[in-house]
Design a protein around this motif. Structure first.
Motif, mmCIF file in Angstrom:
data_model
loop_
_atom_site.group_PDB
_atom_site.id
_atom_site.type_symbol
_atom_site.label_atom_id
_atom_site.label_comp_id
_atom_site.label_asym_id
_atom_site.label_seq_id
_atom_site.Cartn_x
_atom_site.Cartn_y
_atom_site.Cartn_z
ATOM 1 N N LYS A 1 8.351 -8.851 -16.482
ATOM 2 C CA LYS A 1 7.703 -8.014 -16.716
ATOM 3 C C LYS A 1 6.943 -6.976 -15.455
ATOM 4 C CE LYS A 1 5.802 -11.215 -20.215
ATOM 5 N NZ LYS A 1 5.054 -12.171 -20.833
ATOM 6 N N ARG A 2 7.332 -7.506 -14.923
ATOM 7 C CA ARG A 2 6.462 -6.993 -13.262
ATOM 8 C C ARG A 2 7.410 -5.607 -13.306
ATOM 9 N NH1 ARG A 2 5.421 -11.377 -9.800
ATOM 10 N NH2 ARG A 2 7.782 -11.099 -8.514
ATOM 11 N N ARG A 3 8.826 -5.885 -13.307
ATOM 12 C CA ARG A 3 9.249 -3.936 -13.176
ATOM 13 C C ARG A 3 9.607 -2.983 -14.364
ATOM 14 N NH1 ARG A 3 15.346 -7.460 -11.703
ATOM 15 N NH2 ARG A 3 14.233 -7.829 -8.824
ATOM 16 N N LEU A 4 9.271 -3.920 -15.000
ATOM 17 C CA LEU A 4 8.892 -3.441 -16.602
ATOM 18 C C LEU A 4 7.147 -2.634 -16.594
ATOM 19 C CD1 LEU A 4 9.493 -5.390 -18.977
ATOM 20 C CD2 LEU A 4 11.227 -3.929 -18.857
ATOM 21 N N LEU A 5 6.943 -3.007 -16.038
ATOM 22 C CA LEU A 5 4.750 -3.021 -15.790
ATOM 23 C C LEU A 5 5.477 -1.806 -14.346
ATOM 24 C CD1 LEU A 5 2.152 -2.878 -16.485
ATOM 25 C CD2 LEU A 5 1.870 -4.179 -14.293
ATOM 26 N N ILE A 6 6.149 -1.416 -13.557
ATOM 27 C CA ILE A 6 6.219 -0.811 -12.459
ATOM 28 C C ILE A 6 7.429 0.908 -12.909
ATOM 29 C CG2 ILE A 6 7.692 -0.122 -10.941
ATOM 30 C CD1 ILE A 6 6.815 -2.593 -9.310
ATOM 31 N N THR A 7 8.136 0.308 -13.755
ATOM 32 C CA THR A 7 8.784 1.111 -14.343
ATOM 33 C C THR A 7 8.058 2.008 -15.848
ATOM 34 O OG1 THR A 7 10.989 -0.091 -14.815
ATOM 35 C CG2 THR A 7 10.703 1.698 -16.501
ATOM 36 N N LEU A 8 6.801 1.129 -16.669
ATOM 37 C CA LEU A 8 6.426 1.982 -17.133
ATOM 38 C C LEU A 8 5.323 2.813 -16.104
ATOM 39 C CD1 LEU A 8 4.827 2.709 -19.802
ATOM 40 C CD2 LEU A 8 3.577 0.975 -19.327
ATOM 41 N N GLY A 9 4.996 3.116 -15.279
ATOM 42 C CA GLY A 9 3.843 3.614 -14.210
ATOM 43 C C GLY A 9 4.489 4.794 -13.294
ATOM 44 N N VAL A 10 6.065 4.422 -13.330
ATOM 45 C CA VAL A 10 6.782 6.006 -12.845
ATOM 46 C C VAL A 10 6.891 6.512 -13.937
ATOM 47 C CG1 VAL A 10 9.287 5.922 -11.597
ATOM 48 C CG2 VAL A 10 7.756 3.981 -10.772
ATOM 49 N N ILE A 11 7.208 5.967 -14.887
ATOM 50 C CA ILE A 11 7.488 7.338 -16.200
ATOM 51 C C ILE A 11 6.200 7.669 -17.027
ATOM 52 C CG2 ILE A 11 8.104 7.745 -18.482
ATOM 53 C CD1 ILE A 11 10.395 5.345 -18.042
ATOM 54 N N TRP B 1 -4.274 11.843 -19.183
ATOM 55 C CA TRP B 1 -4.282 9.915 -18.952
ATOM 56 C C TRP B 1 -3.792 9.164 -19.176
ATOM 57 C CZ3 TRP B 1 -8.128 6.809 -19.088
ATOM 58 C CH2 TRP B 1 -9.973 7.282 -18.937
ATOM 59 N N GLY B 2 -2.208 9.437 -19.350
ATOM 60 C CA GLY B 2 -0.923 9.104 -19.028
ATOM 61 C C GLY B 2 -0.796 9.315 -17.760
ATOM 62 N N VAL B 3 -1.251 10.473 -16.973
ATOM 63 C CA VAL B 3 -0.705 9.587 -15.375
ATOM 64 C C VAL B 3 -1.324 8.926 -15.111
ATOM 65 C CG1 VAL B 3 -1.305 10.936 -13.140
ATOM 66 C CG2 VAL B 3 0.079 11.959 -15.237
ATOM 67 N N VAL B 4 -2.815 8.937 -14.808
ATOM 68 C CA VAL B 4 -4.246 8.225 -14.777
ATOM 69 C C VAL B 4 -3.364 6.731 -15.090
ATOM 70 C CG1 VAL B 4 -5.685 6.984 -14.972
ATOM 71 C CG2 VAL B 4 -6.184 9.783 -15.113
ATOM 72 N N ILE B 5 -3.510 6.023 -16.157
ATOM 73 C CA ILE B 5 -2.027 5.348 -16.087
ATOM 74 C C ILE B 5 -0.995 4.776 -15.293
ATOM 75 C CG2 ILE B 5 -1.509 3.145 -18.080
ATOM 76 C CD1 ILE B 5 -2.760 4.849 -20.268
ATOM 77 N N GLY B 6 -0.537 5.965 -14.945
ATOM 78 C CA GLY B 6 0.311 5.540 -14.668
ATOM 79 C C GLY B 6 -0.167 5.626 -12.743
ATOM 80 N N VAL B 7 -0.978 6.344 -12.112
ATOM 81 C CA VAL B 7 -1.018 5.804 -10.834
ATOM 82 C C VAL B 7 -2.278 4.367 -10.974
ATOM 83 C CG1 VAL B 7 -3.287 6.673 -9.249
ATOM 84 C CG2 VAL B 7 -1.452 8.248 -10.638
ATOM 85 N N SER B 8 -2.749 4.068 -11.964
ATOM 86 C CA SER B 8 -3.270 3.218 -11.781
ATOM 87 C C SER B 8 -2.088 1.694 -11.400
ATOM 88 C CB SER B 8 -4.114 2.764 -13.100
ATOM 89 O OG SER B 8 -5.240 3.416 -12.794
ATOM 90 N N ILE C 1 -1.126 1.921 -7.844
ATOM 91 C CA ILE C 1 -2.541 1.286 -7.078
ATOM 92 C C ILE C 1 -2.237 -0.186 -6.927
ATOM 93 C CG2 ILE C 1 -4.666 1.598 -6.363
ATOM 94 C CD1 ILE C 1 -4.572 4.435 -7.146
ATOM 95 N N ILE C 2 -2.025 -0.598 -8.162
ATOM 96 C CA ILE C 2 -2.660 -2.284 -8.759
ATOM 97 C C ILE C 2 -1.717 -2.116 -8.176
ATOM 98 C CG2 ILE C 2 -1.829 -4.196 -9.827
ATOM 99 C CD1 ILE C 2 -3.733 -2.083 -11.808
ATOM 100 N N MET C 3 0.162 -2.137 -8.201
ATOM 101 C CA MET C 3 1.621 -2.521 -7.399
ATOM 102 C C MET C 3 1.529 -2.443 -5.901
ATOM 103 S SD MET C 3 4.546 -1.372 -6.183
ATOM 104 C CE MET C 3 4.337 0.315 -7.106
ATOM 105 N N ALA C 4 0.555 -1.763 -5.124
ATOM 106 C CA ALA C 4 0.737 -1.409 -3.997
ATOM 107 C C ALA C 4 -0.439 -2.586 -3.125
ATOM 108 C CB ALA C 4 0.056 0.146 -4.246
#
Length: 369
Positions: free
Chosen positions: A236-246, A269-276, A279-282
């Protein structure tokens, strides 16, 4: 959590470098789509990097206000000195470089390059750039200025937003933030507060304020978000990171479908979600934290504002003097290293002194507790 979060500084520094690379690419003939929309886009996604700056500003300003010992006037003095003084130094350096080097001609570059450094500097140009807060054509001398104007406008009202919405639920805050974006679109359609330059309008300020509010939410819920991330299963973490990058890299694709203001909003707003997500991952991934906490990345974060201010005028001069005379790879290396070198000098001799001076002068504005 009152201590500085170094990994966020590093993210800001890396984002500043992507702005430099992005502007370099905008000057050159267009890249093939196979490269432009490849994962390498991470290296030059300058517009997305500005959204990183706004979300991080919301986070950092929330942290500063939450732990602040000064009142609003102390906060405002620090913010004005922090943003304006280095900016004034570099805008006058930019004017000087424009006067000296604008007569030099170079051919074979993209139209974006030739749209810059046009016409003589007028008294109105100087006044507009000194005030910064007003709605003016900010693209000519240094195209990053529009974002500084937005940053300063939002910084002025951010303590009020923090006071009103910090204790609200995240759902209400997100709803309000999105409503700011929709109001911004509506005002732009009606040509009320519409930008004179690139996204420099008062109507756009509402939209970018929403990103500061997302940063405020990330600060408020950081411990919960870190805990939630770490408790997720690896897949799930990997899928979340992939979603963030996309979302970060390819939300821009919405603009290829339509150039409407609605698509602009959805893209951001798509970029904002990806950035968030990133940041959480970092803040949560120990391996990523270890990399971002390396001194070279933290230092890039410290000098990131100066990188942002100085890279474009330096790049314009180097292109005018050296384009076609040296290999593109060498010109690129020279642009990046020169920007970092001047940014380092600017940080140590200008920014650090501004920060120190502001701290000393705001003691009398301490809150009575």
């Amino acid at each position: 959590m009152s201590k500085r979060i170094k990994e966020l500084d590093s993210i800001r520094g890396l984002a500043a470098i992507t702005v430099v690379i992005g502007h370099f690419c905008l000057m050159l003939p267009s890249l093939p789509d196979s490269i432009k929309f490849s994962p390498l886009r991470f290296l030059w996604a300058g517009g997305e990097a500005v959204i990183i700056f706004y979300v991080l500003s919301g986070f950092v300003l929330s942290m500063a206000i939450y732990h602040s010992k000064t009142n609003y006037w102390g906060y405002l003095i620090k913010r004005f000195v922090r943003i304006y003084i280095p900016y004034y130094v570099w805008i006058f350096i930019t004017f000087a470089l424009f006067i000296l080097f604008s007569p030099y001609e170079v051919t074979g570059l993209r139209d974006w390059y030739y749209d810059k450094w046009q016409g003589p500097i007028t008294g109105l140009d100087i006044i507009n750039h000194l005030v910064l807060l007003n709605n003016f054509f900010s693209d000519n001398y240094n195209p990053v200025i529009w974002s500084l104007a937005q940053e300063m406008r939002i910084s002025i009202v951010f303590p009020l937003l923090f006071l009103l919405f910090y204790k609200q639920s995240w759902k209400k805050t997100i709803l309000l933030a999105m409503s700011f974006s929709f109001i911004s679109i509506f005002l732009n359609i009606l040509h009320i507060g519409k930008a004179e330059g690139f996204y420099n309008g008062y109507a756009d300020t509402l939209h970018f304020t929403s990103m500061f509010m997302v940063g405020m939410l990330l600060f408020k819920h950081q411990e919960e978000l870190v805990r939630l991330y770490r408790n997720m299963k690896k897949l799930k973490r990997r899928l979340l990171i992939t979603l963030g990058v996309i979302l970060y890299l390819y939300s821009t694709g919405l603009l290829l479908i339509s150039r409407s203001d609605t698509m602009f909003l959805l893209k951001d707003w798509g970029v904002v979600i990806g950035v968030s997500i990133l940041i959480i991952m970092a803040m949560s991934n120990l391996k990523v934290k270890a990399i971002l906490n390396k001194s070279v990345f933290v230092y890039l974060g410290e000098i990131s504002y100066s990188i942002y201010l100085c890279h474009f005028p330096i790049m314009m001069v180097l292109f005018k003097l050296l384009y076609t005379k040296i290999p593109i790879s060498l010109l690129f290396l020279l642009c990046v290293t020169t920007a970092i070198l001047f940014s380092s000098v600017s940080y140590h001799f200008i920014e650090k002194n501004c920060i120190k001076w502001a701290k000393q002068r705001t003691i009398k504005f301490q809150k009575n507790v």
